[in-house]
Write an enzyme that holds these catalytic residues in place. Structure first.
Site, PDB file in Angstrom:
ATOM      1  N   ARG A  60     100.811  23.006  47.443  1.00 44.09           N
ATOM      2  CA  ARG A  60     100.679  24.455  47.312  1.00 44.09           C
ATOM      3  C   ARG A  60      99.330  24.954  47.812  1.00 44.09           C
ATOM      4  O   ARG A  60      99.178  26.125  48.078  1.00 44.09           O
ATOM      5  CB  ARG A  60     100.924  24.871  45.849  1.00 44.09           C
ATOM      6  CG  ARG A  60     102.402  24.823  45.487  1.00 44.09           C
ATOM      7  CD  ARG A  60     102.650  25.042  44.018  1.00 44.09           C
ATOM      8  NE  ARG A  60     102.291  23.876  43.229  1.00 44.09           N
ATOM      9  CZ  ARG A  60     102.389  23.806  41.896  1.00 44.09           C
ATOM     10  NH1 ARG A  60     102.827  24.854  41.237  1.00 44.09           N
ATOM     11  NH2 ARG A  60     102.066  22.703  41.257  1.00 44.09           N
ATOM     12  N   ASP A  85      87.254   0.800  32.932  1.00 42.68           N
ATOM     13  CA  ASP A  85      86.779   2.167  33.206  1.00 42.68           C
ATOM     14  C   ASP A  85      87.828   3.015  33.917  1.00 42.68           C
ATOM     15  O   ASP A  85      87.521   4.088  34.432  1.00 42.68           O
ATOM     16  CB  ASP A  85      85.497   2.125  34.031  1.00 42.68           C
ATOM     17  CG  ASP A  85      85.721   1.509  35.404  1.00 42.68           C
ATOM     18  OD1 ASP A  85      86.838   1.026  35.672  1.00 42.68           O
ATOM     19  OD2 ASP A  85      84.776   1.530  36.221  1.00 42.68           O
ATOM     20  N   ASP A 143     114.591  27.019  44.380  1.00 43.41           N
ATOM     21  CA  ASP A 143     113.149  26.950  44.662  1.00 43.41           C
ATOM     22  C   ASP A 143     112.771  25.495  44.907  1.00 43.41           C
ATOM     23  O   ASP A 143     113.547  24.575  44.605  1.00 43.41           O
ATOM     24  CB  ASP A 143     112.358  27.529  43.468  1.00 43.41           C
ATOM     25  CG  ASP A 143     111.055  28.204  43.899  1.00 43.41           C
ATOM     26  OD1 ASP A 143     110.604  27.979  45.043  1.00 43.41           O
ATOM     27  OD2 ASP A 143     110.485  28.951  43.083  1.00 43.41           O
ATOM     28  N   HIS A 195     106.604  21.905  50.186  1.00 39.80           N
ATOM     29  CA  HIS A 195     106.444  23.302  49.775  1.00 39.80           C
ATOM     30  C   HIS A 195     106.536  24.239  50.985  1.00 39.80           C
ATOM     31  O   HIS A 195     107.148  25.305  50.916  1.00 39.80           O
ATOM     32  CB  HIS A 195     105.104  23.462  49.056  1.00 39.80           C
ATOM     33  CG  HIS A 195     104.812  24.863  48.670  1.00 39.80           C
ATOM     34  ND1 HIS A 195     105.630  25.577  47.836  1.00 39.80           N
ATOM     35  CD2 HIS A 195     103.806  25.701  49.032  1.00 39.80           C
ATOM     36  CE1 HIS A 195     105.139  26.800  47.684  1.00 39.80           C
ATOM     37  NE2 HIS A 195     104.034  26.892  48.397  1.00 39.80           N
ATOM     38  N   GLU A 250      89.361   2.413  36.710  1.00 46.21           N
ATOM     39  CA  GLU A 250      89.536   2.209  38.150  1.00 46.21           C
ATOM     40  C   GLU A 250      90.860   1.494  38.367  1.00 46.21           C
ATOM     41  O   GLU A 250      91.283   0.676  37.552  1.00 46.21           O
ATOM     42  CB  GLU A 250      88.404   1.319  38.706  1.00 46.21           C
ATOM     43  CG  GLU A 250      87.151   2.074  39.026  1.00 46.21           C
ATOM     44  CD  GLU A 250      86.099   1.165  39.678  1.00 46.21           C
ATOM     45  OE1 GLU A 250      86.437   0.016  40.050  1.00 46.21           O
ATOM     46  OE2 GLU A 250      84.951   1.600  39.787  1.00 46.21           O
ATOM     47  N   LYS A 269     108.845  40.494  43.991  1.00 43.51           N
ATOM     48  CA  LYS A 269     107.856  40.824  42.939  1.00 43.51           C
ATOM     49  C   LYS A 269     106.792  41.718  43.550  1.00 43.51           C
ATOM     50  O   LYS A 269     106.218  41.373  44.577  1.00 43.51           O
ATOM     51  CB  LYS A 269     107.159  39.537  42.461  1.00 43.51           C
ATOM     52  CG  LYS A 269     107.923  38.772  41.414  1.00 43.51           C
ATOM     53  CD  LYS A 269     107.123  37.580  40.953  1.00 43.51           C
ATOM     54  CE  LYS A 269     107.059  36.488  41.999  1.00 43.51           C
ATOM     55  NZ  LYS A 269     106.501  35.222  41.571  1.00 43.51           N
ATOM     56  N   THR A 292     108.010  31.821  37.087  1.00 45.19           N
ATOM     57  CA  THR A 292     108.754  32.436  38.204  1.00 45.19           C
ATOM     58  C   THR A 292     110.246  32.431  37.892  1.00 45.19           C
ATOM     59  O   THR A 292     110.948  33.431  38.041  1.00 45.19           O
ATOM     60  CB  THR A 292     108.485  31.628  39.506  1.00 45.19           C
ATOM     61  OG1 THR A 292     107.086  31.587  39.717  1.00 45.19           O
ATOM     62  CG2 THR A 292     109.192  32.225  40.703  1.00 45.19           C
ATOM     63  N   SER A 330     105.180  26.124  35.664  1.00 50.40           N
ATOM     64  CA  SER A 330     105.126  26.694  34.306  1.00 50.40           C
ATOM     65  C   SER A 330     106.492  27.236  33.886  1.00 50.40           C
ATOM     66  O   SER A 330     106.748  27.428  32.703  1.00 50.40           O
ATOM     67  CB  SER A 330     104.118  27.844  34.280  1.00 50.40           C
ATOM     68  OG  SER A 330     104.602  28.917  35.074  1.00 50.40           O
ATOM     69  N   GLY A 331     107.361  27.465  34.859  1.00 48.34           N
ATOM     70  CA  GLY A 331     108.673  28.063  34.571  1.00 48.34           C
ATOM     71  C   GLY A 331     108.639  29.581  34.595  1.00 48.34           C
ATOM     72  O   GLY A 331     109.686  30.227  34.461  1.00 48.34           O
TER      73      GLY A 331
HETATM   74  C1  R5P Z   1     105.577  28.900  44.725  1.00 45.43           C
HETATM   75  O1  R5P Z   1     105.384  29.331  45.847  1.00 45.43           O
HETATM   76  C2  R5P Z   1     106.600  27.844  44.434  1.00 45.43           C
HETATM   77  O2  R5P Z   1     107.625  27.847  45.384  1.00 45.43           O
HETATM   78  C3  R5P Z   1     107.171  28.028  43.037  1.00 45.43           C
HETATM   79  O3  R5P Z   1     107.859  29.261  42.991  1.00 45.43           O
HETATM   80  C4  R5P Z   1     106.079  28.010  42.008  1.00 45.43           C
HETATM   81  O4  R5P Z   1     105.240  26.891  42.167  1.00 45.43           O
HETATM   82  C5  R5P Z   1     106.678  28.005  40.596  1.00 45.43           C
HETATM   83  O5  R5P Z   1     105.634  28.030  39.682  1.00 45.43           O
HETATM   84  P1  R5P Z   1     105.837  28.462  38.181  1.00 45.43           P
HETATM   85  O6  R5P Z   1     107.010  27.698  37.637  1.00 45.43           O
HETATM   86  O7  R5P Z   1     104.536  28.116  37.519  1.00 45.43           O
HETATM   87  O8  R5P Z   1     106.089  29.951  38.158  1.00 45.43           O
END
Ligand code: R5P
Length: 314
Positions: free
Chosen positions: A97, A38, A220, A131, A40, A194, A228, A225-226
């Site tokens: 985060r 299952d 960073d 973070h 676990e 931004k 930012t 997701s890339g």
């Molecule tokens: C946000 O505060 C983090 O430092 C990164 O900038 C963020 O997690 C990047 O996320 P993503 O690649 O989805 O834009």
């Protein structure tokens, strides 16, 4: 002294665990982490750890909940086997985060996860580029937050002409981190600001600093997701930057992030192996991975002998 250290690897990043073990000239302890039908998790430590200084190496990366649960169960097994001290070596600390109430009736999951880790029997934590540094205070046990900046600085100096480099924070929240790297390589700093001027309008990217003709390095802690990263790269190029590189500690890279980065205008993204690189990352032509194994191995060795860890960053 080293004979008393045991290294136990979870399943999140076997390659990094092996590299850390190789740096310390130690074997990984015999342990089985398997699943019942299952799903676990079941853990069996297959050698004696009684009275020993044990380090569990496990990133709470995707699949985050499974890897977190593995870490908790390994810790419980070690505590019940009378390990003298348990250190959770968490190269990537997931849930970080969620470090404040972002709105009414929302959790602070980073604190909850810190509590769970402590309750499972962990005596101390060793992690990389949290973070937010304050997350150290979420743990009521000693927590060392290592920095990847020295590794990145060395790599930049080996691969780039630093005389024309500008370090760039992709958002206002990352300025402290970017400034630390800029200081190490003696480069100026710019910031991508931004802003959404009015609700419903799309975000405007303002660059604070003159990036014209510069080789920009975005810094960073996480690329997920890339979005930012790629948006910041576009904004820098639109403002006259010569080329854009990125140095990011944790390659979370969810969904189509690798494809997005591969087809972006980023010249190169350099990640660490705090999260195990996928095959897609390994074959991407503009992504390169540097290892935190030596940094983590050294910090483990120093923790075991009671030597200074902070002096690693002098
Ligand atoms: C946000 O505060 C983090 O430092 C990164 O900038 C963020 O997690 C990047 O996320 P993503 O690649 O989805 O834009």
């Amino acid at each position: 002294m080293k004979a008393d250290i045991k290294l136990v690897a979870g399943n999140s990043n076997r390659a990094l665990s092996e590299a850390i073990a190789a740096y310390l000239s130690l074997p990984l302890a015999k342990a089985q982490v398997r699943r019942f039908a299952d799903m676990e998790i079941f853990v069996e430590i297959q050698e004696n750890v009684r009275g020993q200084d044990v380090f569990i190496i496990q990133s709470t990366s995707f699949p985050t909940n499974d890897h977190l649960m593995e870490l908790l169960i390994i810790s419980d097994a070690l505590r019940r086997a009378s390990a003298k001290r348990i250190t959770a070596v968490i190269p990537y600390f997931g849930y970080a985060r969620q470090d404040r109430k972002a709105g009414p009736r929302t959790p602070i999951s980073a604190k909850l996860v810190a509590n769970l880790i402590t309750q499972s029997g962990v005596d101390r934590v060793l992690t990389v580029d949290l973070h937010a540094g304050q997350i150290q205070g979420f743990f009521d046990i000693p927590t060392d937050n290592l920095f990847a900046a020295p590794l990145m600085a060395r790599d930049i100096q080996q691969h780039m002409d630093t005389s024309n480099v500008m370090v760039v924070s992709p958002d206002v929240g990352g300025v402290v981190r970017a400034r630390a790297l800029a200081k190490r390589i003696d480069a100026p700093l710019a910031i991508v600001d931004k802003r959404r001027e009015r609700a419903g309008e799309s975000e405007v990217m303002n660059i604070i600093g003159d990036v014209k003709g510069r080789s920009c390095i975005l810094v960073d802690d996480i690329v997920d997701s890339g979005g930012t990263l790629c948006n910041a790269a576009d904004a820098l190029l639109a403002d006259g930057a010569k080329e854009v590189y990125a140095y990011i500690t944790h390659g979370v890279l969810s969904g189509g992030a690798v494809a997005r980065i591969a087809s972006s205008k980023l010249k190169e993204l350099v990640l660490t192996d705090s999260i195990q690189p996928t095959e897609a990352v390994k074959v991407a032509s503009n992504i390169r991975v540097i290892s935190v194994a030596q940094l983590m191995g050294e910090a483990i060795g120093r923790t075991a002998t009671g030597s200074s860890v902070s002096s690693l960053f002098d």
